[in-house]
Structures are given as C-alpha cells and as structure tokens.
Design a protein around this motif. Structure first.
Motif, PDB file in Angstrom:
ATOM      1  N   ASN A 180      -2.071   5.839  -2.731  1.00 16.83           N
ATOM      2  CA  ASN A 180      -2.837   4.715  -2.781  1.00 16.83           C
ATOM      3  C   ASN A 180      -3.917   4.993  -1.580  1.00 16.83           C
ATOM      4  OD1 ASN A 180      -1.882   3.622  -4.672  1.00 16.83           O
ATOM      5  ND2 ASN A 180      -0.377   2.206  -3.330  1.00 16.83           N
ATOM      6  N   PHE A 181      -3.718   5.497  -0.421  1.00 11.95           N
ATOM      7  CA  PHE A 181      -4.461   5.549   0.717  1.00 11.95           C
ATOM      8  C   PHE A 181      -5.492   6.797   0.446  1.00 11.95           C
ATOM      9  CE2 PHE A 181      -0.966   3.451   2.933  1.00 11.95           C
ATOM     10  CZ  PHE A 181      -1.641   2.718   3.659  1.00 11.95           C
ATOM     11  N   SER A 182      -5.050   7.773  -0.125  1.00 12.90           N
ATOM     12  CA  SER A 182      -5.987   8.939  -0.519  1.00 12.90           C
ATOM     13  C   SER A 182      -6.875   8.384  -1.571  1.00 12.90           C
ATOM     14  CB  SER A 182      -5.343  10.134  -1.178  1.00 12.90           C
ATOM     15  OG  SER A 182      -4.429   9.827  -2.354  1.00 12.90           O
TER      16      SER A 182
ATOM     17  N   TRP B 110       1.660   8.291  -0.028  1.00 12.52           N
ATOM     18  CA  TRP B 110       0.200   8.240   0.365  1.00 12.52           C
ATOM     19  C   TRP B 110      -0.878   8.196  -0.531  1.00 12.52           C
ATOM     20  CZ3 TRP B 110       0.385   6.475   5.276  1.00 12.52           C
ATOM     21  CH2 TRP B 110       1.481   6.772   6.273  1.00 12.52           C
TER      22      TRP B 110
ATOM     23  N   VAL C  94      -7.049   0.326   5.294  1.00 12.97           N
ATOM     24  CA  VAL C  94      -8.064   1.448   5.812  1.00 12.97           C
ATOM     25  C   VAL C  94      -9.139   0.711   6.562  1.00 12.97           C
ATOM     26  CG1 VAL C  94      -9.576   3.160   5.257  1.00 12.97           C
ATOM     27  CG2 VAL C  94      -7.306   3.052   4.320  1.00 12.97           C
TER      28      VAL C  94
ATOM     29  N   ALA D 142       0.849  -1.120   0.136  1.00 12.52           N
ATOM     30  CA  ALA D 142      -0.052  -0.064   0.010  1.00 12.52           C
ATOM     31  C   ALA D 142       0.863   1.224  -0.092  1.00 12.52           C
ATOM     32  CB  ALA D 142      -1.039  -0.004   1.141  1.00 12.52           C
TER      33      ALA D 142
ATOM     34  N   ALA E  90      -4.140  -0.780   0.156  1.00  7.23           N
ATOM     35  CA  ALA E  90      -4.655   0.580   0.798  1.00  7.23           C
ATOM     36  C   ALA E  90      -6.124   0.350   1.242  1.00  7.23           C
ATOM     37  CB  ALA E  90      -4.274   1.666   0.201  1.00  7.23           C
ATOM     38  N   THR E  91      -6.965   0.047   0.462  1.00  2.90           N
ATOM     39  CA  THR E  91      -8.126  -0.268   1.008  1.00  2.90           C
ATOM     40  C   THR E  91      -8.608  -1.231   1.996  1.00  2.90           C
ATOM     41  OG1 THR E  91      -9.160   0.245  -1.408  1.00  2.90           O
ATOM     42  CG2 THR E  91     -10.596  -0.835   0.131  1.00  2.90           C
TER      43      THR E  91
END
Length: 271
Positions: free
Chosen positions: A54-56, A52, A245, A33, A241-242
């Motif tokens: 992928n997280f956004s 970041w 989260v 991620a 990343a999903t």
C-alpha cells in the motif's frame, strides 16, 4: 502520602486513557495501511503479516503531489515571514499611532471564512494569470498564516528592550541593520513558531488548492488525496497508506521544532 500517591496514580491512569483515545485513530490508520488486500470488515486489530504494498502504491501515485505540497508550504513560510517580521517589528517597536487597532484588525481577518477569500482571490488571480500556478498558490497559502504570524511576532518583539536596538544604532547601525542583526536573532523562537504554523496551514490547505486550480498542473497532496479517495473508495489500505505518507512531513517537523514552539509561544508573555 498514601492519599497523594493514589491521587497521582489516578491522574496517570486518566491521562493514559485520554492518550490512548487520542492516538487510536492514528494507530488504526497505520494498521489498515500495513494490511494489504483487506477490507475494513476483515481488518485485524494487530497487523500479523504486515506488507508495504500500500505504501509503494501511495508513493508512486502521490509522490509528485507531496513534492508540490512541500514546495508550496516552504514557499508560503518564506513569503509569510518576510512580510510578517517587519510588520510585527513596526507595530512593536516604532511607536506607530493606532498600532493596537491594526493588531485588532489583523485578528479580525482570521474570522473571515476561507471560502469567501478563495472566491475573491479567484477573480483577482484570473486577471493576473495566477490561476494554476505555484506562485499563486504560495501567496494564497501564505495569507493563511500571515495574521497569526504578525500577532505572534509582535507579542514577542514587544518584550525586546528598546535599549538594545538603540545601542546598536549608537554603534553605527541603521534601523534595518539593527532589525536584521539584533531583533531577528533574538526572535528566533517566535520566527520558528510562526514558520511552523504557516507550514502546517499551507500543508493542510484544501480550499485554495481546490478553488485556485482548475487543471492538474499544480496539485497539492490534499487535493490529490481527495481525488485518490474518490477513485479507490473500496481500497482502504491504499487510502490509509496515502494518509500516513502525507502526515509524515508535518509530524517530523512538529517533533523537531517542539521546543522552539513552546519557547516562542510563551516568550511574548514574559517581559
């Protein structure tokens, strides 16, 4: 002493190896991620230049589903505890005939496959107009933790001395007041444990989310991730990343409630 020290050192090494094996998938998920724009074959073992992006992307596309899952899971906890606590108290303290049979029947319900319950619920929900609705999904997910919560709370409430409840009733409290002001506070650890497991059951539910929703009106994170993976099967950074989260709320809750869980699980075995 040297033999004992060697044995302890060996046990520590074995425990560390087992821990590394168990935590490696989690580390690899976070590692992928943090490396945007890379495929699985080109992913390095350590994220030398983490990003970041992928997280956004995950938050922008999955934020609504995370909120939906949070609402559904918390609602399922409330419904489950409201139903399980009085049922457990009745089975534990009121001396009902056939209480052991009821507890056994409650355990049997956990052996029924989820797909069987989901198909049966769909027909009932269609008649009650509960398909594609938050209340419908909340009640369905609450049923996942209800049998476990009843059994757990009953095991804890059996250990509560009846003299405590009788003393409250002598002082003027009725049965309901004694239950709310005496039994529930004393059962705090068991209630938190039951609520935590119900939250985890509802948070990770996929079967009810898929079966009882035919539109995008109510889309929990599990269903949204399933569709997201299908649409981004080549973009593993965004997929991982999903996953990270979606795991954060449950992980935080487990860390905060771990001491209550330990006390709630063992409390019913000591009288």
């Amino acid at each position: 002493m040297s033999t004992r020290s060697l044995r302890r050192g060996g046990n520590t090494v074995v425990a560390l190896i087992i821990l590394i094996v168990l935590l490696f998938p989690l580390y690899w998920m976070v590692n992928i991620a943090l490396q945007p724009g890379k495929g699985l074959a080109s992913t390095s073992w350590i994220p030398t230049s983490p990003g970041w992006d992928n997280f956004s992307r995950a938050l922008s596309s999955q934020g609504g589903s995370l909120v939906t899952s949070l609402v559904v899971a918390l609602g399922a906890v409330v419904v489950c505890l409201v139903l399980a606590a009085p049922a457990a108290y009745g089975l534990a303290q009121l001396g009902l005939h056939g209480s052991r049979t009821m507890v056994f029947g409650t355990l049997i319900t956990q052996m029924v496959p989820g797909i069987v319950i989901a198909n049966a619920l769909y027909s009932a929900y269609a008649d009650l107009n509960l398909v594609n609705s938050l209340p419908g999904l909340i009640m369905a997910d609450a049923s996942l933790g209800l049998p476990f919560s009843i059994v757990l709370l009953r095991a804890f409430m059996v250990s509560i001395p009846k003299e405590v409840v009788e003393a409250a009733m002598v002082d003027g409290a009725n049965r309901f007041t004694a239950f709310v002001r005496i039994v529930l506070p004393m059962s705090r650890n068991a209630l938190i444990t039951a609520g935590l497991f119900t939250f985890l059951f509802a948070w990770s539910d996929f079967m009810f989310a898929l079966t009882l929703n035919t539109t995008d009106a109510v889309k929990p994170i599990t269903l949204s991730m399933y569709e997201f993976i299908g649409a981004h099967v080549s973009d593993w950074g965004a997929v991982m990343a999903t996953a990270v989260v979606s795991a954060i709320p449950a992980a935080i809750l487990l860390v905060l409630a771990q001491k209550y869980v330990a006390a709630g699980i063992t409390g019913g075995s000591i009288k």
